[in-house]
Write an enzyme that holds these catalytic residues in place. Structure first.
Site, short mmCIF file in Angstrom:
data_model
loop_
_atom_site.label_atom_id
_atom_site.label_comp_id
_atom_site.label_asym_id
_atom_site.label_seq_id
_atom_site.Cartn_x
_atom_site.Cartn_y
_atom_site.Cartn_z
N HIS A 275 13.82 -20.64 7.90
CA HIS A 275 13.00 -20.96 9.08
C HIS A 275 13.79 -21.76 10.11
CE1 HIS A 275 9.35 -20.18 6.36
NE2 HIS A 275 9.49 -19.17 7.19
N ASP B 139 10.45 -6.93 5.39
CA ASP B 139 11.45 -5.86 5.43
C ASP B 139 10.96 -4.71 6.33
OD1 ASP B 139 12.21 -7.56 3.44
OD2 ASP B 139 12.73 -6.03 1.99
N GLN C 270 -2.24 -5.59 3.24
CA GLN C 270 -1.25 -5.72 2.17
C GLN C 270 -1.80 -6.51 0.98
OE1 GLN C 270 1.88 -7.81 4.26
NE2 GLN C 270 0.38 -9.13 5.25
N ASP D 153 3.18 -17.44 7.94
CA ASP D 153 3.25 -18.60 7.04
C ASP D 153 3.48 -19.90 7.80
OD1 ASP D 153 6.17 -18.81 7.40
OD2 ASP D 153 6.21 -16.96 6.23
N ASP E 288 -1.16 -6.24 16.09
CA ASP E 288 0.08 -5.58 15.69
C ASP E 288 1.16 -5.99 16.70
OD1 ASP E 288 1.16 -2.77 14.27
OD2 ASP E 288 2.00 -3.20 16.24
N GLU F 4 0.50 -12.56 14.56
CA GLU F 4 0.53 -12.19 13.14
C GLU F 4 -0.55 -11.15 12.89
OE1 GLU F 4 2.11 -12.85 9.97
OE2 GLU F 4 0.59 -11.37 9.45
N ASP G 161 9.80 -12.71 13.01
CA ASP G 161 9.86 -13.17 11.63
C ASP G 161 9.02 -12.22 10.79
OD1 ASP G 161 10.07 -14.53 9.28
OD2 ASP G 161 8.56 -16.04 9.79
N SER G 162 9.59 -11.05 10.51
CA SER G 162 8.83 -10.00 9.85
C SER G 162 9.26 -9.88 8.40
CB SER G 162 9.12 -8.68 10.54
OG SER G 162 10.45 -8.30 10.23
N1 AG3 Z 1 10.53 -12.84 6.43
C1 AG3 Z 1 11.68 -12.19 5.84
C2 AG3 Z 1 11.40 -11.77 4.43
C3 AG3 Z 1 12.39 -10.84 3.88
C4 AG3 Z 1 12.37 -10.91 2.40
N2 AG3 Z 1 12.68 -9.66 1.79
C5 AG3 Z 1 12.53 -9.46 0.48
N3 AG3 Z 1 12.18 -10.40 -0.32
N4 AG3 Z 1 12.79 -8.26 0.04
C6 AG3 Z 1 9.98 -13.89 5.71
C7 AG3 Z 1 8.85 -14.56 6.34
C8 AG3 Z 1 9.03 -16.00 6.21
N5 AG3 Z 1 8.44 -16.69 7.28
#
Ligand code: AG3
Length: 294
Positions: free
Chosen positions: A69, A165, A38, A93, A144, A113, A162-163
């Site tokens: 968090h 979208d 990414q 993160d 993965d 991760e 904790d993904s």
């Molecule tokens: N995980 C959820 C992020 C979702 C945000 N979506 C967006 N900005 N469209 C975040 C990871 C944080 N540890």
């Protein structure tokens, strides 16, 4: 790779949430990286502090990351009577990991991760988060998440997703195939929690996902919290368990240590309880979706 794009003027970042709306931030400095998975950007802003952006989507800002968090970690961990073994899928993160490690019951935390460069970038720009990866209880895997849960033999008390979208690499983390594997790797007495988008923009997704959850787990619940830097500023989370009931009115469970409550900035037992009170439109929509009267 490590030179900021500029300083002095403001560089405008826009995350388009929908065709006609979104979020914009003016950054004093911007760093951009390209990993095998990414685009990664770090913005330095006056109002939001440092901001982590993956593929154009805001993941974490210094101003509000604690809300997200804390709610993604402490709600499931406080629901469990003795959470020793915790798996975090995503979370590169380190924010969820930081909160998980505040529980002395936790003896092993595996962070799966997919993208090692996220961790590298966070170590560089958030050195204070970097330290959590070095805790002796932690093992970091760059795999993965979906493949990992399909193949691992380890079992966990709590699995947290904790993904980003549900697009690109994260899409598989919201599928029935993934949920079935999670159900297999949590102990029958354990539980699973995930972030799951905004009730205002992604209601159809939430409804569909809730139905999948009900198929995979015996007990399911949604809860919400404000996350101002995410679409609509109002975020949704889900939990599922097999045997463990999660009645927020019974908290704190006997024997659980609660010293960490001195460190949290958003989470409290009162917030935990109230987070499960869902807005009427959602209650009605879910009843409609299932023909139940829960
Ligand atoms: N995980 C959820 C992020 C979702 C945000 N979506 C967006 N900005 N469209 C975040 C990871 C944080 N540890």
């Amino acid at each position: 790779m490590d030179t900021p794009v500029g300083s002095g003027t403001l560089y405008w970042f826009i995350e388009r949430h929908r065709e006609d709306t979104g979020l914009f931030m003016g950054a004093r400095r911007v760093w951009t990286y390209r990993s095998n998975f990414q685009d990664i950007a770090v913005l330095e802003t006056e109002t939001w502090g440092r901001v982590l952006v993956l593929d154009g989507l805001v993941q974490m800002t210094d101003r509000d990351e604690f809300i997200y968090h804390e709610m993604l970690a402490h709600v499931p961990l406080m629901t469990h009577p003795d959470p020793r073994r915790v798996l975090i899928i995503g979370g590169g993160d380190g924010g969820v990991l930081r909160e998980v490690l505040r529980h002395p019951e936790v003896t092993r935390a595996v962070l799966c991760e997919i993208d090692p460069m996220v961790i590298e970038v966070v170590r560089r720009h958030w050195p204070e988060h970097g330290a959590v990866f070095d805790d002796p209880r932690v093992q970091v895997l760059n795999e993965d998440g979906n493949q990992f849960v399909q193949t691992t033999y380890e079992r966990y008390d709590v699995v947290i997703v904790d993904s980003s979208d549900p697009v690109s690499y994260s899409r598989s983390l919201f599928s029935p195939h993934f949920l079935a594997a999670v159900r297999r790797i949590v102990y029958p007495s354990g539980l699973y929690a995930t972030q799951c988008m905004s009730l205002l923009y992604h209601l159809d997704f939430v409804k569909g996902f809730y139905r999948q959850l009900q198929a995979a787990f015996s007990n399911v619940a949604l809860y919400t919290a404000p996350v101002p830097s995410y679409p609509t500023g109002w975020w949704n989370f889900a939990m599922g368990s097999i045997e463990l009931s999660f009645d927020p009115d019974r908290l704190p469970l006997k024997g659980r240590s609660i010293e960490f409550l001195r460190l949290t900035r958003y989470y409290s037992l009162e917030i935990h309880r109230s987070a499960f009170t869902l807005p009427n439109f959602l209650v009605q929509e879910l009843q409609y979706a299932h023909g139940t009267d829960r």
